[in-house]
Design a protein around this motif. Structure first.
Motif, PDB file in Angstrom:
ATOM      1  N   PRO A  65      88.052  49.090  31.027  1.00 21.14           N
ATOM      2  CA  PRO A  65      86.457  48.594  31.487  1.00 21.14           C
ATOM      3  C   PRO A  65      86.034  47.161  30.374  1.00 21.14           C
ATOM      4  O   PRO A  65      85.430  46.369  30.974  1.00 21.14           O
ATOM      5  CB  PRO A  65      85.469  49.452  31.013  1.00 21.14           C
ATOM      6  CG  PRO A  65      86.470  50.885  31.248  1.00 21.14           C
ATOM      7  CD  PRO A  65      87.850  50.493  30.632  1.00 21.14           C
ATOM      8  N   GLU A  66      86.616  47.123  29.263  1.00 20.25           N
ATOM      9  CA  GLU A  66      86.349  46.062  28.415  1.00 20.25           C
ATOM     10  C   GLU A  66      87.092  44.866  28.858  1.00 20.25           C
ATOM     11  O   GLU A  66      86.598  43.744  28.743  1.00 20.25           O
ATOM     12  CB  GLU A  66      86.552  46.487  27.200  1.00 20.25           C
ATOM     13  CG  GLU A  66      85.670  47.058  26.356  1.00 20.25           C
ATOM     14  CD  GLU A  66      85.793  48.732  26.457  1.00 20.25           C
ATOM     15  OE1 GLU A  66      86.903  49.105  27.115  1.00 20.25           O
ATOM     16  OE2 GLU A  66      84.662  49.435  26.576  1.00 20.25           O
ATOM     17  N   GLU A  69      85.119  43.574  32.058  1.00 22.35           N
ATOM     18  CA  GLU A  69      84.075  43.051  31.507  1.00 22.35           C
ATOM     19  C   GLU A  69      83.930  41.332  31.078  1.00 22.35           C
ATOM     20  O   GLU A  69      82.937  40.811  31.655  1.00 22.35           O
ATOM     21  CB  GLU A  69      83.297  43.731  30.435  1.00 22.35           C
ATOM     22  CG  GLU A  69      81.963  43.268  30.177  1.00 22.35           C
ATOM     23  CD  GLU A  69      81.121  44.196  29.084  1.00 22.35           C
ATOM     24  OE1 GLU A  69      80.356  43.542  28.361  1.00 22.35           O
ATOM     25  OE2 GLU A  69      81.576  45.369  28.977  1.00 22.35           O
ATOM     26  N   LEU A  72      84.064  39.551  34.249  1.00 21.44           N
ATOM     27  CA  LEU A  72      83.195  39.647  35.023  1.00 21.44           C
ATOM     28  C   LEU A  72      81.810  39.044  34.429  1.00 21.44           C
ATOM     29  O   LEU A  72      81.247  38.190  35.036  1.00 21.44           O
ATOM     30  CB  LEU A  72      82.761  41.205  35.323  1.00 21.44           C
ATOM     31  CG  LEU A  72      83.549  42.254  36.407  1.00 21.44           C
ATOM     32  CD1 LEU A  72      83.377  43.682  35.860  1.00 21.44           C
ATOM     33  CD2 LEU A  72      83.321  41.699  37.646  1.00 21.44           C
ATOM     34  N   LYS A  73      81.714  39.026  33.105  1.00 22.62           N
ATOM     35  CA  LYS A  73      80.628  38.231  32.535  1.00 22.62           C
ATOM     36  C   LYS A  73      81.079  37.134  31.743  1.00 22.62           C
ATOM     37  O   LYS A  73      80.135  36.199  31.483  1.00 22.62           O
ATOM     38  CB  LYS A  73      80.078  39.378  31.552  1.00 22.62           C
ATOM     39  CG  LYS A  73      79.272  40.391  32.227  1.00 22.62           C
ATOM     40  CD  LYS A  73      78.513  41.513  31.287  1.00 22.62           C
ATOM     41  CE  LYS A  73      77.369  40.723  30.904  1.00 22.62           C
ATOM     42  NZ  LYS A  73      76.735  41.724  29.945  1.00 22.62           N
ATOM     43  N   ARG A  75      82.783  34.985  28.298  1.00 20.17           N
ATOM     44  CA  ARG A  75      82.746  35.405  26.814  1.00 20.17           C
ATOM     45  C   ARG A  75      82.896  34.169  26.040  1.00 20.17           C
ATOM     46  O   ARG A  75      83.876  33.302  26.648  1.00 20.17           O
ATOM     47  CB  ARG A  75      83.724  36.552  26.433  1.00 20.17           C
ATOM     48  CG  ARG A  75      84.016  36.486  25.244  1.00 20.17           C
ATOM     49  CD  ARG A  75      85.144  37.210  24.712  1.00 20.17           C
ATOM     50  NE  ARG A  75      84.751  38.868  24.230  1.00 20.17           N
ATOM     51  CZ  ARG A  75      85.301  39.845  23.771  1.00 20.17           C
ATOM     52  NH1 ARG A  75      86.828  39.514  23.831  1.00 20.17           N
ATOM     53  NH2 ARG A  75      85.075  40.918  23.199  1.00 20.17           N
ATOM     54  N   SER A  82      82.855  36.754  38.114  1.00 18.35           N
ATOM     55  CA  SER A  82      82.470  37.667  38.917  1.00 18.35           C
ATOM     56  C   SER A  82      82.044  37.032  40.403  1.00 18.35           C
ATOM     57  O   SER A  82      81.907  37.535  41.484  1.00 18.35           O
ATOM     58  CB  SER A  82      81.116  38.100  38.577  1.00 18.35           C
ATOM     59  OG  SER A  82      80.223  37.576  38.222  1.00 18.35           O
ATOM     60  N   ASP A  87      86.803  42.327  43.095  1.00 13.73           N
ATOM     61  CA  ASP A  87      87.169  43.481  42.330  1.00 13.73           C
ATOM     62  C   ASP A  87      88.872  43.414  42.209  1.00 13.73           C
ATOM     63  O   ASP A  87      89.294  43.569  41.331  1.00 13.73           O
ATOM     64  CB  ASP A  87      86.424  44.752  42.781  1.00 13.73           C
ATOM     65  CG  ASP A  87      84.997  44.303  42.383  1.00 13.73           C
ATOM     66  OD1 ASP A  87      84.472  43.729  41.691  1.00 13.73           O
ATOM     67  OD2 ASP A  87      84.095  45.431  42.854  1.00 13.73           O
ATOM     68  N   ARG A 116      82.818  48.884  36.716  1.00 13.58           N
ATOM     69  CA  ARG A 116      82.432  48.184  35.733  1.00 13.58           C
ATOM     70  C   ARG A 116      81.470  47.239  35.989  1.00 13.58           C
ATOM     71  O   ARG A 116      80.516  46.981  35.426  1.00 13.58           O
ATOM     72  CB  ARG A 116      83.449  47.396  34.842  1.00 13.58           C
ATOM     73  CG  ARG A 116      83.304  46.976  33.496  1.00 13.58           C
ATOM     74  CD  ARG A 116      82.504  48.053  32.746  1.00 13.58           C
ATOM     75  NE  ARG A 116      82.375  47.277  31.252  1.00 13.58           N
ATOM     76  CZ  ARG A 116      81.744  48.106  30.429  1.00 13.58           C
ATOM     77  NH1 ARG A 116      81.376  49.330  30.750  1.00 13.58           N
ATOM     78  NH2 ARG A 116      81.444  47.647  29.475  1.00 13.58           N
ATOM     79  N   ARG A 117      81.856  46.694  37.492  1.00 11.55           N
ATOM     80  CA  ARG A 117      80.922  45.733  38.046  1.00 11.55           C
ATOM     81  C   ARG A 117      79.474  46.413  38.221  1.00 11.55           C
ATOM     82  O   ARG A 117      78.498  45.770  37.839  1.00 11.55           O
ATOM     83  CB  ARG A 117      81.297  44.973  39.111  1.00 11.55           C
ATOM     84  CG  ARG A 117      80.299  43.928  39.891  1.00 11.55           C
ATOM     85  CD  ARG A 117      80.912  43.619  41.143  1.00 11.55           C
ATOM     86  NE  ARG A 117      82.059  42.974  41.250  1.00 11.55           N
ATOM     87  CZ  ARG A 117      82.277  41.577  41.087  1.00 11.55           C
ATOM     88  NH1 ARG A 117      80.962  40.931  41.060  1.00 11.55           N
ATOM     89  NH2 ARG A 117      83.251  41.164  41.201  1.00 11.55           N
ATOM     90  N   LEU A 120      77.773  47.277  34.821  1.00  8.46           N
ATOM     91  CA  LEU A 120      76.903  46.056  34.628  1.00  8.46           C
ATOM     92  C   LEU A 120      75.797  45.422  35.202  1.00  8.46           C
ATOM     93  O   LEU A 120      75.013  44.625  34.712  1.00  8.46           O
ATOM     94  CB  LEU A 120      78.126  44.965  33.961  1.00  8.46           C
ATOM     95  CG  LEU A 120      79.075  45.584  32.718  1.00  8.46           C
ATOM     96  CD1 LEU A 120      80.380  44.468  33.033  1.00  8.46           C
ATOM     97  CD2 LEU A 120      78.462  45.430  31.624  1.00  8.46           C
ATOM     98  N   VAL A 122      76.480  43.604  37.616  1.00  3.42           N
ATOM     99  CA  VAL A 122      76.963  42.121  38.202  1.00  3.42           C
ATOM    100  C   VAL A 122      76.895  42.143  39.672  1.00  3.42           C
ATOM    101  O   VAL A 122      77.451  43.035  40.267  1.00  3.42           O
ATOM    102  CB  VAL A 122      78.226  41.986  37.524  1.00  3.42           C
ATOM    103  CG1 VAL A 122      78.812  40.791  37.856  1.00  3.42           C
ATOM    104  CG2 VAL A 122      78.116  41.961  36.017  1.00  3.42           C
TER     105      VAL A 122
END
Length: 134
Positions: A65-66, A69, A72-73, A75, A82, A87, A116-117, A120, A122
């Motif tokens: 999941p991390e 993420e 997807l988001k 960092r 995303s 996916d 996870r999407r 979050l 997303v």
């Protein structure tokens, strides 16, 4: 003559649609080369001081999941993917990174990325060529 033309045009259109649909989805290595290698390098070593190495990275080899993420988001200076990768594609590129350059983490599934999407909140990919803010 007109009837022959329409038959030919219909057959041509069908062939083009079949050929377009017959293309295989890109694999993780191809997706990595298209979306990640410019920064993280083909060898996964990154560019010191600018782009982190993915080889021996605890983020890459950590909990699915991390890892999902991050793609997807985004960092730090890394953009979110995303909007431009679905996916299954995110799972492919993560699975490639998790098993390359000496990394020995298990693959990630599209269902894990999808979960996870959703967690979050997303939005789904738009396929915009500017979706990942590059």
């Amino acid at each position: 003559m007109n009837r022959r033309f329409h038959s030919f045009a219909g057959a041509l259109a069908f062939s083009c649609m079949a050929a377009a649909g017959a293309q295989p989805a890109p694999d993780g290595k191809t997706l990595f080369a298209r979306n990640c290698a410019a920064c993280h390098q083909a060898d996964g070593k990154g560019i010191p001081g600018a782009f982190p190495a993915l080889a021996a990275s605890p983020v890459v080899t950590g909990a699915p999941p991390e890892a999902a993420e991050v793609l997807l988001k985004g960092r730090g200076g890394m953009p979110a993917f995303s909007g431009s990768l679905d996916d299954a594609e995110i799972a492919e590129v993560l699975s490639y990174a998790r098993s390359s350059w000496g990394n020995k983490a298990p693959p990630i599934s599209g269902a894990e990325v999808e979960a996870r999407r959703a967690a979050l909140g997303v939005a789904p990919p738009t396929r915009s060529r500017f979706g990942n803010k590059h």
